[in-house]
Design an enzyme around this catalytic site. Structure first.
Site, PDB file in Angstrom:
ATOM      1  N   GLY A  12       0.842  -1.187   0.000  1.00  0.00           N
ATOM      2  CA  GLY A  12       0.000   0.000   0.000  1.00  0.00           C
ATOM      3  C   GLY A  12       0.876   1.233   0.000  1.00  0.00           C
ATOM      4  N   SER A  36       1.302  -1.373   7.931  1.00  0.00           N
ATOM      5  CA  SER A  36       2.066  -1.960   9.043  1.00  0.00           C
ATOM      6  C   SER A  36       1.151  -2.363  10.185  1.00  0.00           C
ATOM      7  CB  SER A  36       3.137  -0.989   9.548  1.00  0.00           C
ATOM      8  OG  SER A  36       4.158  -0.835   8.588  1.00  0.00           O
ATOM      9  N   ALA A  63      13.072  -6.244  11.305  1.00  0.00           N
ATOM     10  CA  ALA A  63      13.133  -4.809  11.002  1.00  0.00           C
ATOM     11  C   ALA A  63      14.236  -4.525  10.002  1.00  0.00           C
ATOM     12  CB  ALA A  63      13.382  -4.028  12.287  1.00  0.00           C
ATOM     13  N   THR A  64      13.920  -3.724   8.998  1.00  0.00           N
ATOM     14  CA  THR A  64      14.903  -3.387   7.970  1.00  0.00           C
ATOM     15  C   THR A  64      15.382  -1.941   8.058  1.00  0.00           C
ATOM     16  OG1 THR A  64      13.177  -2.821   6.380  1.00  0.00           O
ATOM     17  CG2 THR A  64      13.973  -5.106   6.384  1.00  0.00           C
ATOM     18  N   HIS A  89       7.103   2.576  16.475  1.00  0.00           N
ATOM     19  CA  HIS A  89       6.748   1.219  16.031  1.00  0.00           C
ATOM     20  C   HIS A  89       6.996   0.207  17.154  1.00  0.00           C
ATOM     21  CE1 HIS A  89       5.801   0.899  11.630  1.00  0.00           C
ATOM     22  NE2 HIS A  89       6.119   2.175  11.698  1.00  0.00           N
ATOM     23  N   ARG A 141       4.139  -2.103  19.175  1.00  0.00           N
ATOM     24  CA  ARG A 141       4.168  -3.567  19.149  1.00  0.00           C
ATOM     25  C   ARG A 141       4.194  -4.175  20.550  1.00  0.00           C
ATOM     26  NH1 ARG A 141       8.000  -2.631  15.231  1.00  0.00           N
ATOM     27  NH2 ARG A 141       9.657  -3.415  16.558  1.00  0.00           N
TER      28      ARG A 141
END
Length: 185
Positions: free
Chosen positions: A9, A16, A34-35, A50, A54
């Protein structure tokens, strides 16, 4: 063999959050792949937001260049979330080349080949896991054609990487304004 779920999207579309909720509905031991490389204060704040959203149920792995051959601990997780493929592509592009101002067409093609080979390798590694794998990516090709060569190359590589992942995925979701649309599966 891992079941791949692909969530794509636009920026800030809610992909996310949708992917995290999707994982939590199915996982007892979720992993977060995680990138992002938090290289400035703004990115550090995004990462922190983030992580706070979580909570502690997740096991976090910082893998900005993809899986290594030593990432065996991922197989202990029933669902893995990779967020996000677009940052992984960006990181790989700058691992390969740092000066994008004067590249030949041949060099741009080489970079694309190397990055897509890494994405294919990662998909093969995921296929060996007993887990479900949810991969999040941005659909960046829906806007105007970027004005510079680096942005156009990035857009093209991300588009092709998204196609690779979507073709391997059992289910594909496109998230618009927080609303997920199932487009495959």
């Amino acid at each position: 063999m891992a079941e791949i779920i692909f969530v794509t999207g636009g920026s800030r579309s809610g992909k996310s959050k949708f992917a995290e909720d999707y994982v939590l509905e199915r996982a007892t031991n979720p992993a977060y792949f995680a990138t992002a490389i938090p290289f400035d204060d703004e990115m550090k704040q995004r990462v922190q937001i983030h992580q706070e959203r979580r909570g502690s149920i997740w096991t976090n792995y910082a893998l900005p260049y993809g899986l290594t051959d030593d990432d065996n601990e991922l197989s202990a997780h029933d669902v893995i979330l990779l967020d996000c493929l677009t940052l992984l592509v960006f990181n790989l592009m700058f691992l390969i080349e740092s000066d994008y101002d004067h590249l030949s067409r041949e060099r741009r093609a080489e970079i694309e080949i190397v990055v897509l080979a890494q994405i294919k390798k990662m998909l093969e590694q995921f296929a060996e896991l007993p887990s479900k794998v949810v991969i999040v990516s941005n659909e960046i090709g829906l806007g105007i054609v970027p004005e510079n060569a680096l942005s156009r190359l990035y857009r093209d590589i991300v588009g092709r990487a998204n196609q690779l992942v979507a073709s391997s995925a059992k289910n594909v979701y496109f998230v618009i304004s927080g609303i997920p649309l199932k487009i495959k599966g």
